[in-house]
Design an enzyme around this catalytic site. Sequence first.
Site, PDB file in Angstrom:
ATOM      1  N   HIS A 211       0.873  -1.184   0.000  1.00  0.00           N
ATOM      2  CA  HIS A 211       0.000   0.000   0.000  1.00  0.00           C
ATOM      3  C   HIS A 211       0.909   1.232   0.000  1.00  0.00           C
ATOM      4  O   HIS A 211       1.396   1.649   1.045  1.00  0.00           O
ATOM      5  CB  HIS A 211      -0.873  -0.076   1.264  1.00  0.00           C
ATOM      6  CG  HIS A 211      -1.832   1.048   1.459  1.00  0.00           C
ATOM      7  ND1 HIS A 211      -3.185   0.912   1.209  1.00  0.00           N
ATOM      8  CD2 HIS A 211      -1.678   2.305   1.908  1.00  0.00           C
ATOM      9  CE1 HIS A 211      -3.803   2.049   1.506  1.00  0.00           C
ATOM     10  NE2 HIS A 211      -2.906   2.917   1.928  1.00  0.00           N
ATOM     11  N   HIS A 213       1.895   5.195  -0.844  1.00  0.00           N
ATOM     12  CA  HIS A 213       1.521   6.576  -1.134  1.00  0.00           C
ATOM     13  C   HIS A 213       2.675   7.183  -1.938  1.00  0.00           C
ATOM     14  O   HIS A 213       3.815   6.743  -1.834  1.00  0.00           O
ATOM     15  CB  HIS A 213       1.240   7.344   0.168  1.00  0.00           C
ATOM     16  CG  HIS A 213      -0.069   6.945   0.800  1.00  0.00           C
ATOM     17  ND1 HIS A 213      -1.200   7.721   0.733  1.00  0.00           N
ATOM     18  CD2 HIS A 213      -0.420   5.835   1.485  1.00  0.00           C
ATOM     19  CE1 HIS A 213      -2.196   7.117   1.366  1.00  0.00           C
ATOM     20  NE2 HIS A 213      -1.749   5.960   1.837  1.00  0.00           N
ATOM     21  N   CYS A 244      -4.045  10.646   4.362  1.00  0.00           N
ATOM     22  CA  CYS A 244      -4.628  10.183   5.614  1.00  0.00           C
ATOM     23  C   CYS A 244      -4.755  11.389   6.519  1.00  0.00           C
ATOM     24  O   CYS A 244      -3.779  12.084   6.770  1.00  0.00           O
ATOM     25  CB  CYS A 244      -3.776   9.099   6.268  1.00  0.00           C
ATOM     26  SG  CYS A 244      -4.410   8.619   7.887  1.00  0.00           S
TER      27      CYS A 244
HETATM   28  P1  HMG Z   1     -12.256   6.730  20.869  1.00  0.00           P
HETATM   29  O1  HMG Z   1     -12.703   8.126  21.049  1.00  0.00           O
HETATM   30  O2  HMG Z   1     -11.092   6.221  21.654  1.00  0.00           O
HETATM   31  O3  HMG Z   1     -13.503   5.745  21.029  1.00  0.00           O
HETATM   32  O4  HMG Z   1     -11.950   6.539  19.309  1.00  0.00           O
HETATM   33  P2  HMG Z   1     -14.082   5.046  22.318  1.00  0.00           P
HETATM   34  O5  HMG Z   1     -13.971   3.566  22.126  1.00  0.00           O
HETATM   35  O6  HMG Z   1     -13.505   5.663  23.554  1.00  0.00           O
HETATM   36  O7  HMG Z   1     -15.627   5.460  22.218  1.00  0.00           O
HETATM   37  C1  HMG Z   1     -16.044   6.821  22.376  1.00  0.00           C
HETATM   38  C2  HMG Z   1     -17.416   7.016  21.758  1.00  0.00           C
HETATM   39  O8  HMG Z   1     -17.336   6.818  20.345  1.00  0.00           O
HETATM   40  C3  HMG Z   1     -18.467   6.031  22.245  1.00  0.00           C
HETATM   41  O9  HMG Z   1     -19.719   6.732  22.252  1.00  0.00           O
HETATM   42  C4  HMG Z   1     -18.530   4.995  21.164  1.00  0.00           C
HETATM   43  O10 HMG Z   1     -19.774   4.338  21.031  1.00  0.00           O
HETATM   44  C5  HMG Z   1     -18.262   5.834  19.925  1.00  0.00           C
HETATM   45  P3  HMG Z   1     -20.383   7.152  23.646  1.00  0.00           P
HETATM   46  O11 HMG Z   1     -20.566   5.852  24.376  1.00  0.00           O
HETATM   47  O12 HMG Z   1     -19.385   8.053  24.281  1.00  0.00           O
HETATM   48  O13 HMG Z   1     -21.637   7.814  23.190  1.00  0.00           O
HETATM   49  N1  HMG Z   1     -17.660   5.011  18.887  1.00  0.00           N
HETATM   50  C6  HMG Z   1     -18.117   4.837  17.639  1.00  0.00           C
HETATM   51  N2  HMG Z   1     -19.178   5.337  16.993  1.00  0.00           N
HETATM   52  C7  HMG Z   1     -19.367   4.932  15.727  1.00  0.00           C
HETATM   53  N3  HMG Z   1     -18.569   4.057  15.091  1.00  0.00           N
HETATM   54  C8  HMG Z   1     -17.499   3.545  15.700  1.00  0.00           C
HETATM   55  C9  HMG Z   1     -17.250   3.945  17.026  1.00  0.00           C
HETATM   56  N4  HMG Z   1     -16.279   3.615  17.903  1.00  0.00           N
HETATM   57  C10 HMG Z   1     -16.537   4.272  19.022  1.00  0.00           C
HETATM   58  N5  HMG Z   1     -16.715   2.662  15.059  1.00  0.00           N
HETATM   59  C11 HMG Z   1     -11.727   5.136  17.374  1.00  0.00           C
HETATM   60  C12 HMG Z   1     -11.408   5.316  18.831  1.00  0.00           C
HETATM   61  C13 HMG Z   1     -10.927   3.949  16.871  1.00  0.00           C
HETATM   62  C14 HMG Z   1     -13.220   4.869  17.234  1.00  0.00           C
HETATM   63  C15 HMG Z   1     -11.349   6.432  16.615  1.00  0.00           C
HETATM   64  O14 HMG Z   1     -10.026   6.732  16.908  1.00  0.00           O
HETATM   65  C16 HMG Z   1     -11.522   6.324  15.133  1.00  0.00           C
HETATM   66  O15 HMG Z   1     -12.633   6.234  14.619  1.00  0.00           O
HETATM   67  N6  HMG Z   1     -10.410   6.328  14.374  1.00  0.00           N
HETATM   68  C17 HMG Z   1     -10.456   6.187  12.920  1.00  0.00           C
HETATM   69  C18 HMG Z   1      -9.336   6.929  12.273  1.00  0.00           C
HETATM   70  C19 HMG Z   1      -9.350   6.652  10.771  1.00  0.00           C
HETATM   71  O16 HMG Z   1     -10.338   6.238  10.185  1.00  0.00           O
HETATM   72  N7  HMG Z   1      -8.194   6.910  10.120  1.00  0.00           N
HETATM   73  C20 HMG Z   1      -8.051   6.719   8.709  1.00  0.00           C
HETATM   74  C21 HMG Z   1      -7.977   5.272   8.315  1.00  0.00           C
HETATM   75  S1  HMG Z   1      -6.354   4.574   8.548  1.00  0.00           S
HETATM   76  C22 HMG Z   1      -5.497   4.931   7.076  1.00  0.00           C
HETATM   77  O17 HMG Z   1      -5.963   5.724   6.287  1.00  0.00           O
HETATM   78  C23 HMG Z   1      -4.220   4.183   6.776  1.00  0.00           C
HETATM   79  C24 HMG Z   1      -4.394   3.125   5.679  1.00  0.00           C
HETATM   80  O18 HMG Z   1      -4.807   3.715   4.456  1.00  0.00           O
HETATM   81  C25 HMG Z   1      -3.060   2.383   5.458  1.00  0.00           C
HETATM   82  C26 HMG Z   1      -1.866   3.319   5.297  1.00  0.00           C
HETATM   83  O19 HMG Z   1      -1.855   4.181   4.390  1.00  0.00           O
HETATM   84  O20 HMG Z   1      -0.946   3.163   6.114  1.00  0.00           O
HETATM   85  C27 HMG Z   1      -5.443   2.078   6.073  1.00  0.00           C
HETATM   86 MG    MG Z   2      -3.452   4.755   3.060  1.00  0.00          MG
END
Ligand code: HMG
Ligand code: MG
Length: 303
Positions: A211, A213, A244
Amino acid sequence: DLPAEVRIHEVGPRDGLQNESGLVPVEVKAEFIARLAAAGLRTVEATSFVHPKWVPQLADAEDLVPRLADLPARHPGLRLPVLVPNERGLDRALVHGVGDIAVFASATETFARRNLNRSADEAMAMFEPVVRRATEAGLRVRGYLSMCFGDPWEGPVPPEQVIGFGVRLLEMGCEELSLGDTIGVATPGQVGALLDGFARAGVPAGRLAVHFHDTYGQALSNTLAALRAGITTVDASAGGLGGCPYAKSATGNLATEDLVWMLHGLGIRTGVDLRALVEASAWMADRLGRPSPSRTVQALAGG
Ligand code: HMG
Ligand code: MG
């Protein structure tokens, strides 16, 4: 030796659109994905069931996924994976009958904290029940590992550290491991060395994907190094969309069109109709209001 065929894992609708500053209407996303499938791509990562506040660009996942329901019948073999970080995300994906998910880990501490709000080990613990429940439900699970070559805060990342986390994801039950050069700093020698390290650790190349970039213009060279090391699954983003939001200095992914141009030139089959793909990316670039950074799109669009 080069492979006869490569499977392209298209990430434009997810890795590309997650990084757009403006919100893209859900109808546009659905049409983009339909066009990518019609161009012959058979794995199109559609969206993420992450926290909507963390990635507002993909907060419409519940609205998007049902709009894609008729695509697999029209394009046999089509898979539409979604990113899932935790059990809450898995529950959301299961409601919609998703068949393929991906968890996404980090090879570095800093990026784990910034992207997942946890240490790297805590993130692995978060994925464990996700992978177990998903595989028990018959889903296919891909594992991503980010920052496999360099990290904007920590600098170069030792291969042993990457291999350690990668092997844990595979042992957890991920069918495939995608090695991410999240910020696009890798060069081909590093790619060869990391893949040799995985081979020495007993991981077959068939379970790995790359993967890249394209920040420093190395994505295609890195891909060729990976193909020479036996890799047959390559991630790419239509039109070179992407980045990202949680990784400083990450620019677009390797453009799918540039990848297809190289692969077809090498006589490697992809199943992709390059003209149709270029049209899809040019169409999307019009919707986004700026030209595609892909050199192949620039060369062929409108031609
Ligand atoms: P957090 O704040 O630590 O979550 O986030 P939590 O577990 O403490 O929960 C807090 C609240 O969020 C709770 O609600 C949960 O229900 C809610 P409350 O009880 O307070 O009302 N919640 C959610 N709601 C909807 N959907 C969910 C969810 N999870 C918790 N899934 C978390 C932790 C992992 C959720 C957050 O950090 C997050 O969503 N991160 C995503 C970041 C992301 O998407 N980054 C981009 C993708 S990675 C990338 O691009 C790299 C890649 O391309 C490869 C590369 O290039 O290397 C793949
Ligand atoms: Mg990526």
